[in-house]
Design a protein around this motif. Structure first.
Motif: not given
Length: 216
Positions: A101-124
């Motif tokens: 399911e994750a592979a299918w959704l990522r293939r259809r997505a127009s932008a890359r989706y990171e599994p990091t839950p929040t931008a705060w987590d991604a920043l640090f």
């Protein structure tokens, strides 16, 4: 005991599916509440169990009941086969479904989706030592050094930040120098208006260098 075992077999496939899906795609906004996540896990488990019943129902009944001689008799007679079936149906298949399911959704997505839950987590996440300056909602600037003795919260905890060394800040956000005797400063994410991460003034600078901050 038999009823509890059967209940776990019915629910656990959904739990593994949910865990792998969240690891690959991140949590859904509608599932921030624990009861919503539980409902989705139960629904996924029920769907998987229905597929198992259609595809291999007689074999599973034989494995569990041992030809009708009692609940879980088949498991006691053939523990290795039961263990292999449990790994396949409870762990492997739900995980594979979530991955597909994750592979299918990522293939259809127009932008890359990171599994990091929040931008705060991604920043640090995996952030090395650096300077951080923050403009609070009150308009006050706070700045400091994010080093090995600093701490940053991670989801699902409320966002907060401890900088191990505090710096004096100008009204325009300029670093004016390290606060004498500083033991750090604490900032809550709820009070932050703008947060900026700044690299040390020179490549390879250590925590003891750059006492005036990244800029005068």
């Amino acid at each position: 005991m038999a009823q509890l075992t059967i209940l776990l077999v019915l629910v656990l496939p959904g739990v593994f599916y949910q865990a792998v899906r969240e690891r690959l795609l991140g949590g859904l906004a509608t599932e921030q509440e624990p009861q919503n996540r539980l409902v989705r896990a139960i629904a996924a488990g029920a769907l998987l169990d229905a597929v198992y019943a259609v595809a291999a129902g007689p074999w599973l009944v034989e494995l569990l009941a041992g030809g009708g001689h009692g609940p879980l008799v088949g498991v006691l007679r053939h523990p290795r086969a039961a263990g292999a079936a449990a790994l396949l149906l409870v762990v492997a298949v739900p995980s594979a479904v979530a991955w597909a399911e994750a592979a299918w959704l990522r293939r259809r997505a127009s932008a890359r989706y990171e599994p990091t839950p929040t931008a705060w987590d991604a920043l640090f996440h995996d952030r090395g030592s650096c300077f951080v300056r923050v403009r609070l909602k009150s308009g006050l600037w706070v700045g400091g050094w994010l080093g090995s003795r600093s701490a940053v919260s991670a989801y699902p905890q409320a966002g907060d930040l401890y900088l191990q060394a505090q710096y004096r800040m100008g009204p325009d956000g300029r670093f004016l120098g390290r606060v004498p005797g500083t033991a750090g400063v604490y900032v809550r994410a709820a009070e932050v208006d703008v947060l900026e991460v700044l690299l040390p003034p020179a490549a390879g600078a250590t925590e003891g260098e750059g006492d005036d901050g990244p800029e005068r």
